[in-house]
Design an enzyme around this catalytic site. Sequence first.
Site, PDB file in Angstrom:
ATOM      1  N   LYS A  37      45.424  66.418  45.448  1.00 28.62           N
ATOM      2  CA  LYS A  37      43.997  66.199  45.708  1.00 28.62           C
ATOM      3  C   LYS A  37      43.210  67.468  45.393  1.00 28.62           C
ATOM      4  O   LYS A  37      43.662  68.589  45.665  1.00 28.62           O
ATOM      5  CB  LYS A  37      43.813  65.797  47.175  1.00 28.62           C
TER       6      LYS A  37
ATOM      7  N   SER B 118      38.427  60.107  51.489  1.00 23.47           N
ATOM      8  CA  SER B 118      38.088  61.017  50.408  1.00 23.47           C
ATOM      9  C   SER B 118      39.216  61.231  49.398  1.00 23.47           C
ATOM     10  O   SER B 118      39.027  61.913  48.400  1.00 23.47           O
ATOM     11  CB  SER B 118      37.680  62.376  50.992  1.00 23.47           C
TER      12      SER B 118
ATOM     13  N   SER C  58      40.769  59.451  55.411  1.00 20.12           N
ATOM     14  CA  SER C  58      40.730  59.775  53.986  1.00 20.12           C
ATOM     15  C   SER C  58      42.016  59.507  53.230  1.00 20.12           C
ATOM     16  O   SER C  58      42.021  59.534  52.004  1.00 20.12           O
ATOM     17  CB  SER C  58      40.327  61.241  53.793  1.00 20.12           C
TER      18      SER C  58
END
Length: 488
Positions: free
Chosen positions: A88, A163, A187
Site C-alpha cells: 500500500k 483506504s 480500510s
Amino acid sequence: MPIDPRTNVPAIHTLSATRLARDIRTGDRSPVDVVDAVLDRIAARNDRTNAFVTVTDESAREAAREAERAVERGDDLGPLHGVPVAIKDLDDVAGVRTTFGSKLFADHVAEADDEFVRRLRDAGAIVVGKTNTPEFGLGCTTDNRVVGPTGTPFDPDRIAGGSSGGAGAALGDRLVPIAQGSDTGGSIRTPASCCHVFGLKPSFGRVPRVDRPNAFADHTPFSHTGPMARTVADAALMLQVMAGPDPGDPFSLPADGTDYLAATERPVDDLRVAYSPDLGTYPVEPTVRGIVDDAVGALDDAGATVERADPDFGYDRSAILEAYYTMAKVLWESLFDGLERDHGLDPRGADRDRLRPVTVETILEASDVSTREYERAQVVRTGVYDGVVDLLREYDLLVTPTLGVAPFEHGEHPETVDGEPVDRLRGWLLTQPFNFTGHPVGAVPAGLTDDGLPVGMQVVGRRHADDVVLAAGAAVERERPWHDAYPA
C-alpha cells in the site's frame, strides 16, 4: 479457472500464493516467469481499475532473477520465495516512491523498508509495486490527486472501497496474488467487500508498526496492518511472515507459536457463532442483508452452531460514529503537525491548495477536539468494547455485514441506507466499532448482487484469536467458493 492455451494449464495470474510458492520451491515454476507474468498483466490491465500507483518493474525482475539463482543453488528458501506482493502506498519500500496519495509527496522516495516489508522480503516475497490509497489514507473510498480513483474490478465505474482500495482492486483483477493493507476504520475490510477478496484486520499488535517520532499514534483508534488475498490460506501464510513482536512497537504482541496456515484446515463444528445482520443499530440494504443471511449459512453447513444475536453497545450508531471521529480527528491532526515538524510543509497555509478539499474539510476545517470531548468518546468506546466482549463470552465468533451497501459509482456516496439518512462519507460502514476494540476481524466474500456487485461479511473473533477467524473464513471458502466469480 482460466487456462493458458499455450500450455493447457492454469494461467499464472490465477494461481494462489501458496501454489506459486510450492511450485517455485520444487522447481516446477520459475520465479522469473511468475514475476514476468504478473508485470505483464499489470501493464495490460492496470488502466482498467487504477490499482497501482507505482510499478517496480526493474527491481522486481532483478529480484526474480536472484530468486531463480537461489533455487538453482539449493539455498534455504523462505515461505514466500519468488511470490509477487503489492504494498500500500502509505508504507515504505526502500528506494521506491511513497506518495501517501498526496501531491505533497508526489516525488517522495523512501529510504528504508517498513518492518513488515522487510519481513516479507526476508521470506522471499518480491515487491512488484505500490497500490493506490486516498490522501494519507483518509477515506472510505480510494481517490486522490496523484493518480485519481480506483474502481472495483467488477465494475470500474464503482468504488473499490478505501483506504486499501488499490490492494483490493489489484487482487480482484488478479494482477497480484497477495497484497498488504492497513486498517484504522475499515480500510482492509471495506475494499475486501467491494472487490470480493479476503482481508484480515489482525489483533491489534499482531503485526508490529514501528512508527516514529510517535510510537503511540496508532493506539486510538487502533490501527492495524494485515494481509489481503484471494484465498484465506494465502492471507494466513502472509500473516505467518508478518506477525511477531518488535521492540520498536510498544504494543506488539509476543509470539505465541500459532500456525496460522494450519488453522485454515481446522474443522469448525465446535464453534458457536453469533450472527447480527445489523449490529443492532446500523441500517443495511435488503439486498446486502439477504446475501449475508445466505452466506452465514456456510458456517452452519460446515458444522458450526449459528444463532441470531446482537451485541449491546449501549449507544446507537450516531453516537458510535461521533465518538470514533472524535478520536480519529486527534490522530489526523497529529499527522498534520508531523507534516509541519518533520517535512517543513505548511498544510494549513501555503500548501493547503495542494490538498484534496475533503482532506481540508475533514481535518483543517474541523473543530478542535477538547480533552473533555475526547474522554467522553472513550466512554462510548468502552461501551462498544464491553458489548463485543460480553457477546464473545457466549460465542466464539460474531458475524455481521461489512457494509450496508454494495459498491456505488464514484462520487455518488449514499445519503440513505434502507431509507435511513446516513453520513454520506462513512455512515454506510459497519467496521469502525472493531477499531475501538482491537479484536481480529476477517473480511469474507459473501456473494454477488443480481447486478454482479460484491458483498462481504465480517467475522469477528475473541481477543488474539486470529487463528479462529482464519479457520472460519476458510470454512466459508470451502462451502461457498468465490474464486470463479472474478472478472475474466
